[in-house]
Design an enzyme around this catalytic site. Structure first.
Site, PDB file in Angstrom:
ATOM      1  N   GLN A 100     -22.935   3.289 -73.325  1.00 57.28           N
ATOM      2  CA  GLN A 100     -23.318   3.639 -74.749  1.00 57.28           C
ATOM      3  C   GLN A 100     -23.786   5.031 -74.673  1.00 57.28           C
ATOM      4  O   GLN A 100     -24.794   5.382 -74.248  1.00 57.28           O
ATOM      5  CB  GLN A 100     -23.965   2.864 -75.581  1.00 57.28           C
ATOM      6  CG  GLN A 100     -23.974   3.139 -76.998  1.00 57.28           C
ATOM      7  CD  GLN A 100     -24.901   2.480 -78.079  1.00 57.28           C
ATOM      8  OE1 GLN A 100     -26.021   2.696 -77.678  1.00 57.28           O
ATOM      9  NE2 GLN A 100     -24.439   2.189 -79.278  1.00 57.28           N
ATOM     10  N   TYR A 181     -28.913   8.013 -85.533  1.00 54.84           N
ATOM     11  CA  TYR A 181     -29.120   9.104 -84.500  1.00 54.84           C
ATOM     12  C   TYR A 181     -28.037  10.098 -84.946  1.00 54.84           C
ATOM     13  O   TYR A 181     -27.595  10.111 -86.099  1.00 54.84           O
ATOM     14  CB  TYR A 181     -28.651   8.445 -83.183  1.00 54.84           C
ATOM     15  CG  TYR A 181     -29.742   7.356 -82.761  1.00 54.84           C
ATOM     16  CD1 TYR A 181     -31.068   7.826 -82.500  1.00 54.84           C
ATOM     17  CD2 TYR A 181     -29.529   5.740 -82.803  1.00 54.84           C
ATOM     18  CE1 TYR A 181     -31.994   6.754 -82.358  1.00 54.84           C
ATOM     19  CE2 TYR A 181     -30.383   4.864 -82.567  1.00 54.84           C
ATOM     20  CZ  TYR A 181     -31.727   5.580 -82.276  1.00 54.84           C
ATOM     21  OH  TYR A 181     -32.782   4.504 -82.107  1.00 54.84           O
ATOM     22  N   ARG A 228     -19.296   2.820 -82.179  1.00 52.33           N
ATOM     23  CA  ARG A 228     -20.231   1.906 -83.062  1.00 52.33           C
ATOM     24  C   ARG A 228     -20.582   2.904 -84.315  1.00 52.33           C
ATOM     25  O   ARG A 228     -21.039   4.107 -84.062  1.00 52.33           O
ATOM     26  CB  ARG A 228     -21.483   1.693 -82.313  1.00 52.33           C
ATOM     27  CG  ARG A 228     -22.377   0.426 -82.958  1.00 52.33           C
ATOM     28  CD  ARG A 228     -23.473   0.034 -82.101  1.00 52.33           C
ATOM     29  NE  ARG A 228     -23.744  -1.147 -82.150  1.00 52.33           N
ATOM     30  CZ  ARG A 228     -25.167  -1.748 -82.378  1.00 52.33           C
ATOM     31  NH1 ARG A 228     -25.861  -1.091 -81.874  1.00 52.33           N
ATOM     32  NH2 ARG A 228     -25.351  -3.063 -82.309  1.00 52.33           N
ATOM     33  N   GLY A 313     -26.930  -9.344 -79.773  1.00 48.13           N
ATOM     34  CA  GLY A 313     -28.038  -8.357 -79.299  1.00 48.13           C
ATOM     35  C   GLY A 313     -29.237  -9.125 -78.699  1.00 48.13           C
ATOM     36  O   GLY A 313     -29.148  -9.671 -77.439  1.00 48.13           O
ATOM     37  N   ARG A 314     -30.349  -9.351 -79.606  1.00 52.57           N
ATOM     38  CA  ARG A 314     -31.487 -10.186 -79.227  1.00 52.57           C
ATOM     39  C   ARG A 314     -31.444 -11.301 -78.275  1.00 52.57           C
ATOM     40  O   ARG A 314     -32.030 -11.593 -77.301  1.00 52.57           O
ATOM     41  CB  ARG A 314     -32.460 -10.246 -80.350  1.00 52.57           C
ATOM     42  CG  ARG A 314     -33.175  -9.205 -80.671  1.00 52.57           C
ATOM     43  CD  ARG A 314     -33.700  -8.933 -82.183  1.00 52.57           C
ATOM     44  NE  ARG A 314     -32.835  -9.194 -83.058  1.00 52.57           N
ATOM     45  CZ  ARG A 314     -32.879  -9.203 -84.427  1.00 52.57           C
ATOM     46  NH1 ARG A 314     -34.350  -9.225 -84.979  1.00 52.57           N
ATOM     47  NH2 ARG A 314     -31.899  -9.063 -85.194  1.00 52.57           N
TER      48      ARG A 314
HETATM   49  C1  8OZ Z   1     -34.412   0.083 -80.798  1.00 51.85           C
HETATM   50  C2  8OZ Z   1     -35.288   0.938 -80.074  1.00 51.85           C
HETATM   51  C3  8OZ Z   1     -35.087   2.021 -79.583  1.00 51.85           C
HETATM   52  C4  8OZ Z   1     -33.694   2.449 -79.927  1.00 51.85           C
HETATM   53  C5  8OZ Z   1     -30.634   1.631 -81.766  1.00 51.85           C
HETATM   54  C6  8OZ Z   1     -30.881   2.795 -79.392  1.00 51.85           C
HETATM   55  O1  8OZ Z   1     -31.180   1.172 -82.603  1.00 51.85           O
HETATM   56  C7  8OZ Z   1     -31.440   1.902 -80.564  1.00 51.85           C
HETATM   57  C8  8OZ Z   1     -32.915   1.652 -80.405  1.00 51.85           C
HETATM   58  C9  8OZ Z   1     -33.362   0.311 -80.933  1.00 51.85           C
HETATM   59  O2  8OZ Z   1     -29.398   1.825 -81.785  1.00 51.85           O
END
Ligand code: 8OZ
Length: 357
Positions: A100, A181, A228, A313-314
């Site tokens: 990713q 992000y 994504r 995920g988790r």
């Molecule tokens: C949790 C902690 C830090 C980064 C995301 C890359 O939410 C993350 C992330 C998740 O996509």
């Protein structure tokens, strides 16, 4: 019971043994100076190779793209060599793995940035959230706005990281344009107040996403590239006043790309599955991967309804053999939250397999 989850699927040019995908999970165990993965990562990903596809933890495309301590990179020779051990191990175990590609934008701290400079973002607006620094959990720093003429350099960093990913033996890349992000900061109007060609109209706010995609597919090809998005998520302090107006044209235009897959965080990241994500999905004709709070029943229900792949995920944190457990309807191990982010083998590579527990 249909058990579509365990049937094979070809995502673009990537052949998957089943439709269970390991979602990207930030675990903060890379070397903080070199941003290289290590033997622990080799073991962790090898253990999870039963997934049809592994998407690595979010991985920095450049020094500037980094926002949290101990996250790995994919832009140096050392990082390529370190990841090669991971991809070899996953392939030897019969799995597939994409990396990713991550630029955090404003979700960073001066102490993590080159020369302790402010992080970069569409606009000089602090996210108002926290990141993990060497001092623990700290407020993200107020960023500076990227100059228009810097955008080509940022885009070329994605292209460079894609070349590195190819060299490291990955089966493809996933462009991280979700969860608040950099790319998501450009997409959403709460964080993008620019008045150049990267801000304002929907066409302008979505420009960076498509320029990055164009650069990445030019380095590899569409069939090795995933994307994504999280259209309805406010993760990491982003907001969008009209998600449908912004994301409908994105989903429609993505039909022009024969991507390996489109990976959608359905609703709030790690939270409520709200928002009209199925209305968006209907606009997209390619391979669709759903994510967010899935269990076996929801996965089978959504697969019957046209979802192609499901990212868990988790559950993958504490269940390396998640595919076996889902197949057998076996109980799942509980994850230990204290070891989610940072640390060593404990809570990382020491979760028991079904036949050992
Ligand atoms: C949790 C902690 C830090 C980064 C995301 C890359 O939410 C993350 C992330 C998740 O996509």
């Amino acid at each position: 019971m249909t058990d579509t989850l365990f049937t094979s699927f070809t995502a673009g040019k990537i052949k998957l043994a089943n439709r269970v995908v390991m979602a990207p999970l930030t675990r903060n165990r890379a070397d903080d100076v070199t941003q290289e993965v290590n033997d622990l990562h080799v073991e962790y990903y090898r253990q999870r190779a039963g997934a049809g596809l592994i998407i690595t933890e979010a991985t920095n495309i450049s020094p500037e793209g980094r926002g949290y301590i101990q996250t790995p990179g994919i832009f140096t020779d050392g990082q390529i060599a370190a990841w090669k051990k991971v991809t070899d191990a996953v392939h030897a175990a019969g799995g597939k793995i994409v990396v990713q590609l991550w630029h955090v934008g404003r979700i960073s701290h001066t102490s993590i940035q080159p020369a302790e400079q402010p992080p970069v973002a569409p606009s000089a607006i602090a996210a108002g959230v926290k990141t993990f620094t060497k001092n623990g959990f700290e407020d993200t720093s107020t960023p500076r706005a990227l100059e228009t003429d810097e955008m080509t350099r940022v885009i070329s960093d994605y292209a460079h990281a894609t070349r590195c990913a190819k060299e490291a033996g990955f089966d493809g890349v996933e462009v991280h344009a979700a969860n608040g992000y950099l790319i998501d900061q450009f997409l959403k109007d709460g964080s993008n107040k620019r008045d150049d060609r990267y801000g304002g109209s929907v066409a302008n706010r979505t420009r960076l996403l498509f320029e990055v995609l164009n650069a990445v597919v030019a380095e590899w090809d569409e069939g090795h590239v995933g994307l994504r998005l999280s259209p309805f998520s406010n993760a990491n302090g982003v907001s969008e006043s009209d998600p449908m107006a912004t994301f409908k044209p994105v989903f429609e235009r993505l039909n022009e790309y024969k991507l390996a897959y489109l990976h959608v965080v359905e609703g709030q990241t790690g939270g409520a599955r709200d928002g009209k994500f199925d209305e968006l999905r209907a606009l997209y004709k390619g391979t669709y991967m759903g994510n967010n709070g899935y269990d076996y029943d929801l996965a089978e229900k959504r697969l019957a309804d046209g979802v192609d792949l499901v990212a868990f995920g988790r559950p993958f944190i504490a269940n390396p053999d998640l595919v076996t457990r889902l197949r057998k309807h076996a109980p799942l191990n509980e994850g230990d939250k204290d070891t989610y982010y940072g640390g060593g083998a404990k809570g990382y590579t020491d979760y028991p397999l079904l036949d050992a527990s």
